[in-house]
Design a protein around this motif. Structure first.
Motif, PDB file in Angstrom:
ATOM      1  N   ILE A  77       0.879  -1.174   0.000  1.00  0.00           N
ATOM      2  CA  ILE A  77       0.000   0.000   0.000  1.00  0.00           C
ATOM      3  C   ILE A  77       0.919   1.228   0.000  1.00  0.00           C
ATOM      4  O   ILE A  77       1.984   1.208   0.616  1.00  0.00           O
ATOM      5  CB  ILE A  77      -0.960  -0.012   1.221  1.00  0.00           C
ATOM      6  CG1 ILE A  77      -1.898   1.182   1.192  1.00  0.00           C
ATOM      7  CG2 ILE A  77      -0.247  -0.085   2.542  1.00  0.00           C
ATOM      8  CD1 ILE A  77      -3.052   1.087   2.194  1.00  0.00           C
ATOM      9  N   ARG A  78       0.558   2.273  -0.746  1.00  0.00           N
ATOM     10  CA  ARG A  78       1.353   3.508  -0.747  1.00  0.00           C
ATOM     11  C   ARG A  78       0.497   4.622  -0.183  1.00  0.00           C
ATOM     12  O   ARG A  78      -0.645   4.803  -0.595  1.00  0.00           O
ATOM     13  CB  ARG A  78       1.819   3.841  -2.156  1.00  0.00           C
ATOM     14  CG  ARG A  78       2.696   2.731  -2.693  1.00  0.00           C
ATOM     15  CD  ARG A  78       3.505   3.163  -3.867  1.00  0.00           C
ATOM     16  NE  ARG A  78       4.188   2.003  -4.417  1.00  0.00           N
ATOM     17  CZ  ARG A  78       5.204   2.076  -5.228  1.00  0.00           C
ATOM     18  NH1 ARG A  78       5.676   3.245  -5.594  1.00  0.00           N
ATOM     19  NH2 ARG A  78       5.762   0.979  -5.698  1.00  0.00           N
ATOM     20  N   PRO A  99       4.714  10.538  11.644  1.00  0.00           N
ATOM     21  CA  PRO A  99       5.838  10.039  12.453  1.00  0.00           C
ATOM     22  C   PRO A  99       5.928   8.515  12.430  1.00  0.00           C
ATOM     23  O   PRO A  99       6.908   7.938  12.895  1.00  0.00           O
ATOM     24  CB  PRO A  99       5.494  10.529  13.858  1.00  0.00           C
ATOM     25  CG  PRO A  99       4.001  10.623  13.865  1.00  0.00           C
ATOM     26  CD  PRO A  99       3.554  10.921  12.464  1.00  0.00           C
ATOM     27  N   GLU A 100       4.912   7.845  11.936  1.00  0.00           N
ATOM     28  CA  GLU A 100       4.865   6.384  11.830  1.00  0.00           C
ATOM     29  C   GLU A 100       3.764   6.049  10.827  1.00  0.00           C
ATOM     30  O   GLU A 100       3.018   6.945  10.397  1.00  0.00           O
ATOM     31  CB  GLU A 100       4.581   5.742  13.191  1.00  0.00           C
ATOM     32  CG  GLU A 100       3.262   6.174  13.803  1.00  0.00           C
ATOM     33  CD  GLU A 100       2.244   5.054  13.927  1.00  0.00           C
ATOM     34  OE1 GLU A 100       2.589   3.970  14.390  1.00  0.00           O
ATOM     35  OE2 GLU A 100       1.079   5.283  13.542  1.00  0.00           O
ATOM     36  N   ILE A 122       6.581   0.917   2.468  1.00  0.00           N
ATOM     37  CA  ILE A 122       7.976   1.290   2.733  1.00  0.00           C
ATOM     38  C   ILE A 122       8.118   2.779   2.416  1.00  0.00           C
ATOM     39  O   ILE A 122       7.727   3.215   1.339  1.00  0.00           O
ATOM     40  CB  ILE A 122       8.950   0.472   1.848  1.00  0.00           C
ATOM     41  CG1 ILE A 122       8.730  -1.027   2.057  1.00  0.00           C
ATOM     42  CG2 ILE A 122      10.404   0.861   2.134  1.00  0.00           C
ATOM     43  CD1 ILE A 122       9.569  -1.934   1.179  1.00  0.00           C
ATOM     44  N   GLY A 123       8.654   3.542   3.359  1.00  0.00           N
ATOM     45  CA  GLY A 123       8.806   4.964   3.056  1.00  0.00           C
ATOM     46  C   GLY A 123       9.253   5.774   4.252  1.00  0.00           C
ATOM     47  O   GLY A 123       9.473   5.253   5.344  1.00  0.00           O
ATOM     48  N   ILE A 144      10.095  -0.003   7.062  1.00  0.00           N
ATOM     49  CA  ILE A 144       9.356  -1.039   6.346  1.00  0.00           C
ATOM     50  C   ILE A 144       8.248  -1.410   7.315  1.00  0.00           C
ATOM     51  O   ILE A 144       8.512  -1.958   8.390  1.00  0.00           O
ATOM     52  CB  ILE A 144      10.248  -2.265   6.071  1.00  0.00           C
ATOM     53  CG1 ILE A 144      11.471  -1.855   5.254  1.00  0.00           C
ATOM     54  CG2 ILE A 144       9.454  -3.373   5.379  1.00  0.00           C
ATOM     55  CD1 ILE A 144      12.481  -2.971   5.049  1.00  0.00           C
ATOM     56  N   ASP A 145       7.027  -1.042   6.984  1.00  0.00           N
ATOM     57  CA  ASP A 145       5.926  -1.206   7.932  1.00  0.00           C
ATOM     58  C   ASP A 145       4.981  -2.298   7.442  1.00  0.00           C
ATOM     59  O   ASP A 145       4.599  -2.321   6.273  1.00  0.00           O
ATOM     60  CB  ASP A 145       5.165   0.120   8.050  1.00  0.00           C
ATOM     61  CG  ASP A 145       4.054   0.028   9.065  1.00  0.00           C
ATOM     62  OD1 ASP A 145       4.328   0.295  10.252  1.00  0.00           O
ATOM     63  OD2 ASP A 145       2.914  -0.329   8.688  1.00  0.00           O
ATOM     64  N   VAL A 146       4.611  -3.204   8.339  1.00  0.00           N
ATOM     65  CA  VAL A 146       3.785  -4.356   7.966  1.00  0.00           C
ATOM     66  C   VAL A 146       2.602  -4.463   8.934  1.00  0.00           C
ATOM     67  O   VAL A 146       2.804  -4.353  10.151  1.00  0.00           O
ATOM     68  CB  VAL A 146       4.646  -5.651   8.050  1.00  0.00           C
ATOM     69  CG1 VAL A 146       3.829  -6.862   7.652  1.00  0.00           C
ATOM     70  CG2 VAL A 146       5.882  -5.536   7.187  1.00  0.00           C
TER      71      VAL A 146
END
Ligand code: HAM
Length: 419
Positions: free
Chosen positions: A40-41, A81-82, A108-109, A128-130
């Motif tokens: 997802i972006r 921030p997250e 990712i960003g 890298i957020d999951v």
């Protein structure tokens, strides 16, 4: 005139470091896909309210670290921030929950926190957020942690410390909170000003205070483990037994509360001694009420975020499989050769072959020097005489051998080498 430098705490990622980043991103896509995750972006800018509600008013992030400003329309906006709050905002805004009972997403960003910059800590950093939205089954927690460890191992990391805790639920956490308040009230004089205030607002935040004397006091504080209700205890035990099926060892750290307010039950961090003071590669956990707190239905979630810069710093240079230099460097001498080389070079590039040349009309010696510096595997030496004779010298830079190639077969020869 003085040059303009980047903003403090904001870092450029230069080549060849970018090759490493690409390698990490490619591996993340490959591993996460296998576990059923989709990318997802998301925008970098969100309404401030999202983070106030999502992360918690009295967390360090919201109190001190956000880049918040009024835009020209007088709306309060914040550089994220997250990513967790943004993922859920998008999940709800696009009703993804209506389409699937389980939604597995990664992104990712860059993230932004106005912390004091130091090694491994930046004001713009990447994650890298999951996230998994839907089930609260302990196997979901174990599966996510398994994927995370598998990914870190695939990247080549060793000696990882996985720490695990359970923060309980809305039923059992209040008793723990009361016990912490009673404990802290007894030692108020040993706390920093912020923590004294936190006793009344958000006592769990004392656990992640960076002031040394607060840390010392907290080490004596009661543990959540002693307050877990039977359901939370069983959930936590199942997470651990599922992990042990895959020989994933972890340490229970009863003092790990994480710095964001949304966590319930399982929380975890991965640290390594190779990072120095900022030793957390990643952090994450379960958040069973966040979707509701952001206005959605009663849906559980769990996720983690890896610090990209910290992860990349653990991989030695040259350990990624991206080729270091071009396959071919064309050293062209003279006007006609230069014209010929220009078209050959770009034709080969359009066929996907990495080719370089120099338009500066420099001597053969300096062009060979450049080919060496670029780490080119082959060099083609092309002068006006070679054009007249319709052949040129192709030099293998690794074996230090050379052969004559007819110009008509040149493209085919290079294509063969590339295969
Ligand atoms: P977090 O622990 O705040 O969690 O951040 C996760 C990771 O981001 C940290 O372990 C660290 O590697 C990296 N990081 C954080 N701040 C900085 C910084 N200033 N400079 C460099 N790296 C940094 C979260 O952000 C949660 N959203 C994780 C999560 C996802 N929980 C559930 N889902």
């Amino acid at each position: 005139m003085k040059i303009i430098t980047a903003v403090r705490g904001f870092k450029d990622i230069l080549p060849p470091e970018t090759d490493k980043w690409r390698h990490i991103e490619d591996t993340a896509h490959e591993v996460f896909r296998a576990f059923g995750f989709n990318e997802i972006r998301l925008p970098l800018l969100e309404k401030t309210e999202l983070f106030r509600r999502g992360i918690g008013e009295s967390t360090d992030i919201v109190e001190k670290e956000m880049y918040t400003f009024l835009d020209r329309g007088e709306e309060s906006l914040t550089l994220r921030p997250e990513a967790t709050a943004s993922v859920i905002r998008a999940y709800l805004e696009h009703s993804l929950h209506a389409a699937e009972s389980v939604t597995k997403l990664f992104t990712i960003g860059p993230m932004f926190r106005r912390e004091r910059p130091q090694k491994g800590r930046y004001r713009q950093f990447n994650q890298i957020d999951v996230e998994v939205l839907g089930p609260d089954d302990p196997r979901t927690d174990a599966e996510l942690i398994l994927m995370m460890i598998h990914f870190l191992r695939r990247i080549g990391l060793k000696n990882l410390n996985l720490e695990l805790n359970s923060l309980g639920c809305a039923q059992c956490r209040p008793a723990f909170r009361d016990a912490i308040v009673t404990f802290l009230r007894g030692s108020e004089e040993n706390l920093c000003g912020d923590c004294r205030r936190r006793i009344g607002t958000n006592p769990l935040r004392v656990f992640d205070c960076k002031v040394e004397q607060c840390g010392e006091l907290v080490s004596q504080a009661p543990n959540m483990a002693d307050f877990l209700c039977p359901e939370c205890r069983e959930h936590f035990e199942k997470v651990q037994s599922s992990l042990s099926l895959f020989q994933i060892s972890c340490k229970i750290n009863p003092k790990m509360v994480r710095g964001l307010d949304y966590y319930t039950r399982t929380t975890f961090e991965v640290t390594t001694e190779f990072l120095g003071a900022q030793n957390a590669i990643l952090g994450g956990g379960r958040y069973d009420h966040l979707v509701q707190e952001l206005g959605g239905p009663d849906i559980s979630g769990i996720g983690f975020a890896i610090g990209f810069e910290r992860l990349a710093s653990l991989i030695p240079e040259g350990e990624t499989d991206t080729p270091a230099g071009p396959l071919l460097f064309i050293a062209a001498l003279g006007d006609r050769a230069l014209g010929n080389a220009f078209s050959l070079c770009n034709r080969l590039r359009m066929k996907g072959i990495r080719v370089d040349m120099d338009y500066g009309g420099r001597s053969l010696k300096s062009q060979m020097k450049r080919a060496n510096k670029l780490n080119s595997a082959f060099t083609l030496i092309l002068g006006d005489r070679e054009i007249d004779e319709n052949r040129a010298l192709l030099r293998n830079m690794i074996a230090s051998t050379q052969e004559e190639v007819g110009l008509d077969e040149l493209e085919e020869t290079i294509m063969k080498i590339a295969r």
